[in-house]
Design a protein around this motif. Sequence first.
Motif, PDB file in Angstrom:
ATOM      1  N   ASP A 178     -12.726  12.650 -10.891  1.00  0.00           N
ATOM      2  CA  ASP A 178     -11.667  11.635 -10.863  1.00  0.00           C
ATOM      3  C   ASP A 178     -12.187  10.290 -10.379  1.00  0.00           C
ATOM      4  N   LEU A 182     -12.255   6.932 -12.619  1.00  0.00           N
ATOM      5  CA  LEU A 182     -11.438   5.789 -12.198  1.00  0.00           C
ATOM      6  C   LEU A 182     -12.295   4.542 -12.002  1.00  0.00           C
ATOM      7  N   ARG A 229     -10.815   8.539  -3.399  1.00  0.00           N
ATOM      8  CA  ARG A 229      -9.962   8.567  -4.592  1.00  0.00           C
ATOM      9  C   ARG A 229      -8.593   7.959  -4.305  1.00  0.00           C
ATOM     10  N   VAL A 233      -6.966   4.750  -6.270  1.00  0.00           N
ATOM     11  CA  VAL A 233      -5.667   4.873  -6.956  1.00  0.00           C
ATOM     12  C   VAL A 233      -4.689   3.836  -6.424  1.00  0.00           C
ATOM     13  N   GLU A 237      -2.957   1.090  -8.774  1.00  0.00           N
ATOM     14  CA  GLU A 237      -1.493   1.098  -8.894  1.00  0.00           C
ATOM     15  C   GLU A 237      -0.914  -0.250  -8.495  1.00  0.00           C
TER      16      GLU A 237
END
Length: 366
Positions: A178, A182, A229, A233, A237
């Motif tokens: 992940d 990302l 992570r 994120v 976002e």
Amino acid sequence: MESGSVTTPFGRRPMSLGMLASQQLAEEIEPGISRNKWKLFRAICEARPALGVSDRALTVLDALLTFYPADEISEERGLIVFPSNAQLSIRARGMTAATLRRHLAVLVDAGLVIRKDSANGKRFARRDRAGEVAEAFGFSLAPLLARATEIEALAAQAVADRELLRITRERLTICRRDVAKLIAAALNEGAAGDWAKITCMFREIVARLPRAAGIEHLAAALDEMALLREEIVNQLETQTKTQQMHSNESQIERHIQSSNPESTYELEPAFETKQGAKSADYVDQRSGSMDSGLDSRAGNRERETADRSAGEGGSLKSFPLGMVLQACPQISDYGPGGQIGSWRDLMSAAVVVRSMLGVSPSAYQD
């Protein structure tokens, strides 16, 4: 085993306190206890690291168990097996005598079997007249039965630890994937952020993992990777929400510009004092001839609105007809004879377009 008896090894093999402790433990077998020898052997294989025995030593133990006559190990059936080295070597997949002796010593030191040597070191059994074994010399399996509960607990713990290791490694693999994906997405999309620093942090976490990582290393790396992570994120976002807000604001601005209520007056400057009144009368006559189904109340509203517009015409801007036709060239197709030469022709064309679009006279005036 007889209560209080101590068996010492034959020959030059020394006696140790560990052997003495194993013999004392073997004397504490609970009455009536029994275990399936193959299930117990499987538990020993699961708990092998905790017991400190090698896989070759387990091969020798497997061969010893084949000489036990029943599947259930119990004190009532006897606990001593007495195979010769030749037969034991055959059942131990052809293991040499020297290797066999070395791994038998490992089993004894681990407290899984006990030597019960005869006077001359031979392994045999004396039977009574009924054919039952009266006395036997060889290897006693009493420690297996005495430690059955302990061995099963060690096996269960080993299985749980192995499952935890598998789950932790799997979660770390997913989290690592992940983070890598990302970061790649952020770089490809040109997202704002110090992605070079984040990439360095990611590589440092991966580099700290040893080749044969244990549960401690994997758990620590998983915690750090999960935090990294989460940080990535959150940054992405936040930027996504900001872009959505900017997009919504631009859409609202475009909507307000296209729905300016004063645009009708700017595009229709013909509503002057005299000319506006005549145009309103013509619009009323034209709409009455084309929309005969409309009631007189709608026509009255049109005339009242036109009168109000004519009364306020002094404050409205006046534009040349050519400018209006240049701004809306397709309106000429709906004028009398396919052309517009005056404000009256323009109002006539507007009524035709209004009728084609299904706009009521009241909505058109509003």
